[in-house]
Design a protein around this motif. Structure first.
Motif, PDB file in Angstrom:
ATOM      1  N   ARG A 166      -1.343 -49.833 -79.213  1.00 29.45           N
ATOM      2  CA  ARG A 166      -0.288 -48.950 -79.125  1.00 29.45           C
ATOM      3  C   ARG A 166       0.176 -49.051 -77.506  1.00 29.45           C
ATOM      4  NH1 ARG A 166       0.324 -43.748 -82.725  1.00 29.45           N
ATOM      5  NH2 ARG A 166      -0.391 -44.809 -84.721  1.00 29.45           N
ATOM      6  N   ALA A 216       1.924 -52.354 -77.275  1.00 31.42           N
ATOM      7  CA  ALA A 216       3.437 -52.415 -77.941  1.00 31.42           C
ATOM      8  C   ALA A 216       4.357 -51.630 -76.839  1.00 31.42           C
ATOM      9  CB  ALA A 216       3.406 -51.570 -79.245  1.00 31.42           C
ATOM     10  N   LEU A 217       4.127 -50.488 -76.347  1.00 27.64           N
ATOM     11  CA  LEU A 217       4.756 -49.713 -75.314  1.00 27.64           C
ATOM     12  C   LEU A 217       4.936 -50.728 -74.058  1.00 27.64           C
ATOM     13  CD1 LEU A 217       6.022 -46.976 -74.733  1.00 27.64           C
ATOM     14  CD2 LEU A 217       3.819 -46.453 -73.723  1.00 27.64           C
ATOM     15  N   CYS A 250       5.071 -53.652 -73.884  1.00 33.20           N
ATOM     16  CA  CYS A 250       5.947 -55.138 -73.957  1.00 33.20           C
ATOM     17  C   CYS A 250       7.452 -54.504 -74.297  1.00 33.20           C
ATOM     18  CB  CYS A 250       5.631 -55.578 -75.449  1.00 33.20           C
ATOM     19  SG  CYS A 250       4.109 -56.693 -75.354  1.00 33.20           S
ATOM     20  N   SER A 251       7.536 -53.455 -74.602  1.00 27.89           N
ATOM     21  CA  SER A 251       9.092 -52.840 -74.760  1.00 27.89           C
ATOM     22  C   SER A 251       9.663 -52.378 -73.419  1.00 27.89           C
ATOM     23  CB  SER A 251       9.141 -51.566 -75.611  1.00 27.89           C
ATOM     24  OG  SER A 251       8.419 -50.350 -75.139  1.00 27.89           O
ATOM     25  N   VAL A 252       8.566 -52.044 -72.205  1.00 27.30           N
ATOM     26  CA  VAL A 252       9.481 -51.669 -71.100  1.00 27.30           C
ATOM     27  C   VAL A 252      10.103 -52.736 -70.411  1.00 27.30           C
ATOM     28  CG1 VAL A 252       8.794 -50.721 -68.792  1.00 27.30           C
ATOM     29  CG2 VAL A 252       7.924 -49.775 -70.859  1.00 27.30           C
ATOM     30  N   ARG A 281      11.742 -55.433 -70.821  1.00 27.25           N
ATOM     31  CA  ARG A 281      13.205 -55.922 -71.320  1.00 27.25           C
ATOM     32  C   ARG A 281      14.275 -54.666 -71.054  1.00 27.25           C
ATOM     33  NH1 ARG A 281      16.437 -59.167 -73.958  1.00 27.25           N
ATOM     34  NH2 ARG A 281      17.895 -58.197 -75.325  1.00 27.25           N
ATOM     35  N   SER A 282      13.733 -53.478 -71.401  1.00 30.06           N
ATOM     36  CA  SER A 282      14.654 -52.343 -71.049  1.00 30.06           C
ATOM     37  C   SER A 282      14.876 -52.222 -69.389  1.00 30.06           C
ATOM     38  CB  SER A 282      14.042 -50.923 -71.564  1.00 30.06           C
ATOM     39  OG  SER A 282      12.801 -50.706 -71.048  1.00 30.06           O
ATOM     40  N   ARG A 283      13.978 -52.440 -68.661  1.00 31.88           N
ATOM     41  CA  ARG A 283      14.170 -52.316 -67.236  1.00 31.88           C
ATOM     42  C   ARG A 283      15.055 -53.443 -66.796  1.00 31.88           C
ATOM     43  NH1 ARG A 283       9.732 -49.705 -63.816  1.00 31.88           N
ATOM     44  NH2 ARG A 283      11.748 -49.201 -62.713  1.00 31.88           N
ATOM     45  N   CYS A 336      17.409 -61.855 -68.448  1.00 29.00           N
ATOM     46  CA  CYS A 336      17.037 -61.974 -70.145  1.00 29.00           C
ATOM     47  C   CYS A 336      18.094 -62.430 -70.776  1.00 29.00           C
ATOM     48  CB  CYS A 336      16.358 -60.717 -70.561  1.00 29.00           C
ATOM     49  SG  CYS A 336      17.495 -59.150 -70.476  1.00 29.00           S
TER      50      CYS A 336
END
Length: 127
Positions: free
Chosen positions: A101, A104-105, A107-109, A111-113, A125
């Motif tokens: 978990r 997964a968290l 790996c999502s940060v 791209r959003s930043r 990106c």
């Protein structure tokens, strides 16, 4: 002719009820974080025309960021503790569940930043 065992559906594990107080505190903390990020989202300048920091910016910094981010961090830790406890009852390796978990968290940060509206002109990106 081979004999196959009948397919057995996996048992559904009863989930413990949600903790309403934690959910309410999470919602309260998220509202505070949205409030804390509103000046940067709205691109408001914390400086007044004479170069002084606006009193509202000081108030938001002291009251909102000083209270809601620690509360949200505490609730985040409690959530992972609950994940750990729940995984401990289902598997012999709850650390792997928690690690999966966290990965997964994590790996999502990035791209959003990278692709936030403030950084979009120089976004690497491709969006």
């Amino acid at each position: 002719m081979s004999t196959l065992a009948p397919a057995v559906a996996p048992e559904r594990v009863a989930r413990p009820p949600r903790i309403a107080t934690l959910d309410a505190l999470r919602g309260f903390a998220l509202c505070g974080i949205i409030f804390a990020n509103a000046p940067s989202i709205l691109r408001l300048d914390p400086l007044m025309s004479d170069g002084q920091i606006h009193p509202v910016a000081i108030w938001v910094d002291q009251l909102v960021q000083g209270r809601f981010f620690p509360l949200f961090s505490l609730l985040f830790g409690i959530g992972f503790g609950l994940i750990w406890a729940g995984a401990g009852g289902r598997t012999s390796t709850p650390r792997l569940v928690l690690l999966r978990r966290l990965l997964a968290l994590g790996c999502s940060v990035p791209r959003s930043r990278c692709c936030s509206p403030a950084k979009r002109p120089s976004c690497a990106c491709g969006t």
